[in-house]
Design an enzyme around this catalytic site. Structure first.
Site, PDB file in Angstrom:
ATOM      1  N   TYR A 277       0.847  -1.186   0.000  1.00 16.91           N
ATOM      2  CA  TYR A 277       0.000   0.000   0.000  1.00 16.91           C
ATOM      3  C   TYR A 277       0.890   1.245   0.000  1.00 16.91           C
ATOM      4  O   TYR A 277       1.584   1.535   0.980  1.00 16.91           O
ATOM      5  CB  TYR A 277      -0.909   0.040   1.235  1.00 16.91           C
ATOM      6  CG  TYR A 277      -2.022  -0.986   1.270  1.00 16.91           C
ATOM      7  CD1 TYR A 277      -2.346  -1.753   0.147  1.00 16.91           C
ATOM      8  CD2 TYR A 277      -2.759  -1.188   2.426  1.00 16.91           C
ATOM      9  CE1 TYR A 277      -3.361  -2.686   0.191  1.00 16.91           C
ATOM     10  CE2 TYR A 277      -3.787  -2.121   2.470  1.00 16.91           C
ATOM     11  CZ  TYR A 277      -4.078  -2.860   1.359  1.00 16.91           C
ATOM     12  OH  TYR A 277      -5.101  -3.794   1.407  1.00 16.91           O
TER      13      TYR A 277
ATOM     14  N   GLY B 201     -18.540  -1.681  -6.427  1.00 15.12           N
ATOM     15  CA  GLY B 201     -18.332  -0.485  -7.228  1.00 15.12           C
ATOM     16  C   GLY B 201     -16.911  -0.020  -7.397  1.00 15.12           C
ATOM     17  O   GLY B 201     -16.672   1.031  -7.994  1.00 15.12           O
TER      18      GLY B 201
END
Length: 314
Positions: free
Chosen positions: A71, A230
């Site tokens: 990350y 989404g």
């Protein structure tokens, strides 16, 4: 005199109630609503703001933080290292199975071979400043949205688990989780002592319902990523569903909050790691624990058809 002090297990190390109540993650009791740190990679130029989000999460009772050394190419792990002390009692969960690949379309490259898993654990230990990572998830690449393994990155699960078990025996990791795993894969891995599973799963994309049931039966935490869907254009989005929108309006919450609240009610082993880079959004996410969902509301939500969440990106 009777007091209203809740049992100790309901209180987080910060002294406030755990959001969502207590849940079990391996040997740890943690808040059922944790924090997914991936979005903090979007604040590379505002380290103070990113640290403030992490500290605010702890103040509000979050004691379970999910991360990965890839990350922000180790940036997020560095934030977590600086945000918390051992006395804060935060359970850190990281993952292996991919390495940073800055500049690539998907800034990751597969790292599935046993020696790469070991190197990734060592990298996590260094960037987090830990001697042992409480839980490490093995991110498989044969299902779910994201990378796909090919060539020498197609590795047998048993070989990967052998490497993870060795790292656990050495004390470098405390427990083993799995991510993007199939039902057969989880069954194969059960003898290794799996404590959690992270798969893409939401109210409108429940492909893995049988996996959820198996985790309930085995006492394994189910920690969905993309809990509102989404994330990719073809992935169904909870907040676009008309039933969710109407129900949220009736309950006085947002569709996103309703989608998270449904997950908490759906099964007792479900734990959440919603992520954000804003403290206001963090607070809204934690408020979902207080949203009541009567039986008739749950029935309405349960009846929403499940759409496929399988989005190949390889």
């Amino acid at each position: 005199m009777t007091t209203n002090i809740p049992p100790a297990t309901t209180l987080a190390p910060s002294g406030v109630p755990r959001p969502g109540g207590p849940g079990t993650l391996g040997r740890h009791t943690v808040s059922r609503i944790g924090f997914g740190a991936m979005r903090l990679a979007g604040l590379p130029d505002d380290r103070a703001a990113a640290l403030a989000v992490l500290r605010r999460a702890w103040e509000l009772g979050v004691d379970h933080v999910d991360t990965a050394h890839f990350y922000g190419d180790r940036y997020v792990n560095g934030l977590i290292r600086d945000a918390f002390t051992p006395e804060d009692g935060v359970v850190i969960v990281s993952k292996v199975g991919a390495d940073p690949d800055p500049g690539a379309r998907i800034p990751l490259r597969p790292a599935q071979r046993p020696e790469q898993l070991r190197a990734s654990v060592e990298d996590n230990l260094t960037s987090l400043g830990l001697d042992r990572i409480p839980v490490v998830n093995l991110r498989r690449l044969d299902t779910g949205p994201g990378l796909r393994a090919s060539g020498d990155q197609v590795v047998d699960l048993d070989d990967q688990l052998a490497a993870m078990i060795a790292l656990r025996d050495e004390g470098k990791i405390g427990a083993i989780g799995l991510s993007a795993v199939t039902l057969d894969g989880l069954r194969q891995a059960l003898p290794a002592g799996i404590v959690c599973v992270q798969n893409a799963y939401s109210l409108v994309a429940r492909d893995d319902e049988d996996l959820v049931k198996l985790c309930v039966a085995e006492g394994i935490a189910w920690i969905p990523f993309f809990p509102l869907g989404g994330t990719f254009p073809a992935m169904p989005k909870v907040t676009d569903n008309p039933v969710v929108i109407a129900t949220a309006q009736a309950l006085g919450c947002t569709p996103a909050q309703l989608g998270l609240a449904w997950l908490l009610h759906h099964a007792p082993n479900i734990m959440l790691i919603p992520g954000t880079s804003q403290t206001a959004h963090l607070e809204a996410n934690l408020e979902v624990a207080a949203i009541p969902l009567p039986a008739e509301v749950l029935s309405t939500l349960d009846a929403i058809p499940s759409l496929s969440s399988e989005i190949p990106l390889g």
